[in-house]
Design an enzyme around this catalytic site. Structure first.
Site, PDB file in Angstrom:
ATOM      1  N   THR A  30       0.617  -1.490  -0.060  1.00 29.43           N
ATOM      2  CA  THR A  30      -0.415   0.099  -0.103  1.00 29.43           C
ATOM      3  C   THR A  30       0.756   1.587   0.033  1.00 29.43           C
ATOM      4  OG1 THR A  30      -1.668  -1.031   1.140  1.00 29.43           O
ATOM      5  CG2 THR A  30      -1.413   1.580   1.828  1.00 29.43           C
ATOM      6  N   ASP A  46      -4.511   4.555  -1.745  1.00 26.92           N
ATOM      7  CA  ASP A  46      -4.227   3.918  -2.971  1.00 26.92           C
ATOM      8  C   ASP A  46      -5.271   2.833  -3.025  1.00 26.92           C
ATOM      9  OD1 ASP A  46      -2.610   2.253  -1.654  1.00 26.92           O
ATOM     10  OD2 ASP A  46      -2.392   1.124  -3.691  1.00 26.92           O
ATOM     11  N   ARG A  48      -5.177  -0.769  -4.140  1.00 23.77           N
ATOM     12  CA  ARG A  48      -4.854  -1.993  -4.908  1.00 23.77           C
ATOM     13  C   ARG A  48      -4.848  -2.884  -3.641  1.00 23.77           C
ATOM     14  NH1 ARG A  48       0.384  -3.495  -8.439  1.00 23.77           N
ATOM     15  NH2 ARG A  48      -1.398  -2.871  -9.944  1.00 23.77           N
ATOM     16  N   LYS A  62      -8.808   1.780   1.425  1.00 27.40           N
ATOM     17  CA  LYS A  62      -8.631   2.261   2.833  1.00 27.40           C
ATOM     18  C   LYS A  62      -8.667   3.210   3.770  1.00 27.40           C
ATOM     19  CE  LYS A  62      -4.680  -0.707  -0.784  1.00 27.40           C
ATOM     20  NZ  LYS A  62      -3.413  -0.292  -1.285  1.00 27.40           N
ATOM     21  N   GLY A  76      -1.008  -2.881   5.816  1.00 23.99           N
ATOM     22  CA  GLY A  76      -0.381  -4.091   6.570  1.00 23.99           C
ATOM     23  C   GLY A  76      -1.642  -5.147   6.159  1.00 23.99           C
ATOM     24  N   SER A 158       3.836   0.331   1.985  1.00 25.86           N
ATOM     25  CA  SER A 158       4.513  -0.873   1.114  1.00 25.86           C
ATOM     26  C   SER A 158       5.842   0.758   0.241  1.00 25.86           C
ATOM     27  CB  SER A 158       4.970  -1.698   0.859  1.00 25.86           C
ATOM     28  OG  SER A 158       3.755  -1.270  -0.551  1.00 25.86           O
ATOM     29  N   ASP A 195       5.419   2.081  -6.759  1.00 26.67           N
ATOM     30  CA  ASP A 195       5.876   0.998  -6.328  1.00 26.67           C
ATOM     31  C   ASP A 195       4.669  -0.200  -6.412  1.00 26.67           C
ATOM     32  OD1 ASP A 195       6.099  -0.766  -3.879  1.00 26.67           O
ATOM     33  OD2 ASP A 195       4.128  -0.312  -3.254  1.00 26.67           O
ATOM     34  N   SER A 198       1.417  -1.248  -4.716  1.00 30.07           N
ATOM     35  CA  SER A 198       0.291   0.254  -4.532  1.00 30.07           C
ATOM     36  C   SER A 198      -0.202   0.055  -6.605  1.00 30.07           C
ATOM     37  CB  SER A 198       0.556   1.350  -4.363  1.00 30.07           C
ATOM     38  OG  SER A 198       1.557   0.730  -2.943  1.00 30.07           O
TER      39      SER A 198
END
Lengths: 265, 224, 205
Positions: A30, A46, A48, A62, A76, A158, A195, A198
């Site tokens: 994330t 984001d 995903r 999220k 997480g 991440s 990333d 994400s």
């Protein structure tokens, strides 16, 4: 049945001992960020959700509501961020009802960190908590083990490094609301592009002192799927069917049976 | 211990067969152990345990380890395989208790649900029963024969014919070839004999078998 | 022999169409590479237009099927009405999260028509994280393959008959590339008026 059940723990230990590995839950690789501005705070994420290298959900949420004016972004283990958030949201509501006060961000944060600390990091929830309350606008973050941070800008997940690069270069004190939203959205977008964990869209939530919180679901959609130029529709009858059975869906009607009960007039 | 059992259904009967060996590891200690249990007039099961599961404790005990020493070891190694006979006793007596309380036998389907659940719960306990079984029954209410294969995890499959233990490697193909939905009793017995012959021919392990047939008359021994 | 999710094998998929949904599964039950049964269905009817699909460790599939059957029946008795798909989704989610540190090894999916015939589908991970989707949901050992087939074959607003073809082909072609799935398939197509259950002809290898 209050609390979590550990019934299967033994069984799974046994399975693990037999050589069956322990599977991993959906985790949100994330990017989430938060940023304060003059008179409020904004958070963004984001959309995903991943399971290993598979994109499990291309447009998940999220951003969670803890209270009408307090929102949090989660990274997480997806189930943990969702469940811990729901639990704290409900406890906050009860708390504010019993105290007859609007819930405060610090209360939410304390409840979260005490809960997470109790579970010694086994609940994999990494959250950015933000909101406005009678004491002003606040932005904090909490880690799975229960430690917390306070700051003018935060990033987690991440993609936090990519996002932090944007925040560190472009953040300045006393931004306007528009500037802050722009900054957060840009930070998330950098996570989305750079990333692998994400991706997809940007969700934004703005909390301003004296105003209702505003959720901008899919504030930016830089990854709209190109529509197919041809149709893959199969001609009817393509699939070979061995057996077919169908039944009507009937609305249940309440049919009064027996004698009507005698009642006094 | 290596096991081998078979189950074959026909329209109004079920055959169950099981090997009769008992022992530990590669040593056979008995060749006349009955591993088929009649649970009620219309219900019986053939059972076998997983070989070499959680026997570390059991072995140590044989080698003279004290219970105190064993208790200290902790961890997964203190999981003991409980005797498969123990589980079957438990099932048998609970089904009998049900019959006494309600004055009616549990039909094969609910009996299979009960046994499955006991195993599914057992696998979550400190000392799980490592028992695989084939449950055969004749449902007098619906006049149908049923065969269930239940493994140590509590995985239940409803099957027309089944094998468990070493038999799966050599006899399933025989069953696939010769079984058909309206198979007669004599043909089923012949099929069972084919399976047993296959076991004798192909497996290095020497088995002796006993078998039963379940139908509306009840459970009868079947000479092979 | 490493993952409880791939001992028994199996796959399930759900799709949304125009005022309808479809949910399908294979019928294999295996033990590693050995096929045990070809009659092991993984989709269960929970209400008139509500369905639950369960893939993963077979013992847990059976345990949870019975658990949700009980909870669903108690709900019907207490509320004197049927459970909405959304309600079922939350029930599944909380029931799984209850076992956060000792989970059941399943990947459930829920599909149904909500109030006013609104199509609803969702999926879960083993600890109850809900994945709401507008198009399709996949689960099981063939889920990687299903993602591929669904992503390419799916299109929105399909009529029930067309949705049947799409979901069937998506499932069939996915399980044919998975050694642990297949051995028969069952498809339910659900509209406000009726439920159609079809058993598909599949490869038997």
């Amino acid at each position: 049945m209050p609390g979590l059940s550990f019934d299967n723990y033994q069984r799974n230990q046994f399975l693990a001992a037999k050589g069956f590995g322990t599977p991993r839950a959906t985790s949100t690789g994330t990017t989430i960020v938060g940023c304060k501005f003059a008179g409020g705070v904004v958070i963004a994420a984001d959309t995903r959700a991943t399971a290993g290298s598979i994109v499990a959900d291309k447009n998940c949420e999220k951003l969670h509501r803890l209270a009408p004016q307090i929102w949090c972004a989660g990274a997480g283990t997806a189930a943990d961020t969702e469940m811990v958030t729901q639990l704290i949201a409900s406890n906050l509501e009860l708390h504010s009802l019993s105290q007859n006060r609007k819930p405060r961000v610090i209360t939410a944060l304390t409840m979260l960190k005490q809960h997470l600390f109790k579970y010694q990091g086994h609940l994999g929830a990494y959250l950015i908590v933000a909101g406005v309350d009678p004491t002003g606008a606040h932005l904090m973050s909490v880690q799975a083990h229960g430690s917390t941070d306070i700051g003018h800008y935060q990033s987690l997940g991440s993609g936090s490094l990519a996002a932090m690069a944007v925040l560190e270069t472009h953040w300045k004190p006393n931004m306007t609301k528009e500037e802050a939203v722009q900054l957060c959205a840009q930070a998330i977008e950098l996570g989305i592009w750079n990333d692998l964990g994400s991706g997809s869209n940007v969700d934004v939530c703005v909390m301003e002192v004296g105003k209702d919180a505003e959720l901008y679901r899919n504030y930016k959609t830089p990854n709209v799927r190109e529509s197919k130029t041809r149709s893959y529709k199969f001609p009817r009858g393509t699939t070979a069917v061995l057996k077919e059975r169908s039944w009507q869906v009937v609305d249940e009607q309440v049919v009064a049976t027996g004698e009507p009960m005698e009642v006094d007039a | 211990m290596a096991d081998c059992s078979f189950g074959i259904t026909g329209k109004d009967f079920v055959l169950l067969a099981s090997d009769q060996s008992a022992g530990r590891s590669i040593i056979k200690m008995k060749s006349d152990e009955n591993k088929i249990r009649t649970l009620s007039p219309g219900l019986a099961l053939a059972f076998g345990g997983e070989p070499g599961e959680f026997t570390s404790l059991g072995k140590r005990r044989l080698m003279g380890g004290t219970s105190n020493e064993l208790a200290k070891r902790g961890g997964e190694s203190d999981m003991i395989k409980r005797d498969t006979n123990n589980f079957v006793d438990y099932v048998e007596r609970n089904l009998r208790l049900y019959q006494i309380r309600n004055n009616t036998e549990l039909l094969p389907a609910p009996a299979s649900a009960f046994i499955r659940k006991e195993l599914a719960n057992s696998i979550r306990s400190r000392s799980p029963y490592a028992v695989n079984l084939l449950l055969g029954g004749y449902d007098k209410v619906h006049s149908e024969a049923h065969l269930y294969s239940i493994d140590l995890y509590g995985t239940k499959a409803i099957l027309p014919y089944a094998a468990q233990g070493l038999g799966i490697y050599v006899a399933l193909s025989t069953m696939d070839k010769y079984w058909y939905p309206d198979i007669t009793r004599d043909e089923a017995v012949e099929l069972l004999k084919k399976c047993v012959a296959e076991v004798k021919l192909r497996l290095a392990y020497q088995f002796t078998f006993n078998a039963i047939v379940i139908d509306k008359e009840g459970v009868k021994n079947l000479p092979l | 022999m490493s993952d409880p999710f791939s001992i028994n094998g199996g796959a399930a998929v759900a799709m949304v169409g125009k005022d309808c949904i479809a949910i399908a599964c294979d019928t294999r039950l295996g033990s590693q590479s050995l096929g045990l049964a070809n009659n092991f269905e993984k989709v269960f009817q929970m209400g008139k237009t509500t369905f639950l699909g369960l893939t993963g460790l077979a013992t847990d599939v059976i345990t949870l099927r019975e658990d949700f059957r009980l909870k669903n029946n108690l709900y019907k008795l207490r509320e004197e009405r049927e459970m909405e798909p959304k309600t079922l989704a939350n029930l599944v989610s909380t029931s799984l999260y209850e076992r956060r540190f000792g989970p059941y090894f399943v990947s459930p999916i829920v599909a149904g028509l909500g109030k006013g015939g609104q199509p609803f589908i969702c999926g879960f991970d083993l600890i109850g994280c809900i994945d709401f989707a507008k198009d399709f949901i996949v689960s099981g050992t063939a889920s990687d393959q299903l993602y591929g087939t669904c992503e390419s074959l799916y299109e929105p607003n399909l009529e029930p008959e067309d949705l049947f073809e799409t979901i069937s082909q998506a499932l069939l072609n996915a399980v044919d590339r998975d050694a642990l799935s297949g051995w028969g398939a069952v498809v339910y197509v659900v509209t406000k008026e009726k439920v159609v259950r079809r058993v598909l002809r599949t490869r038997q290898d």
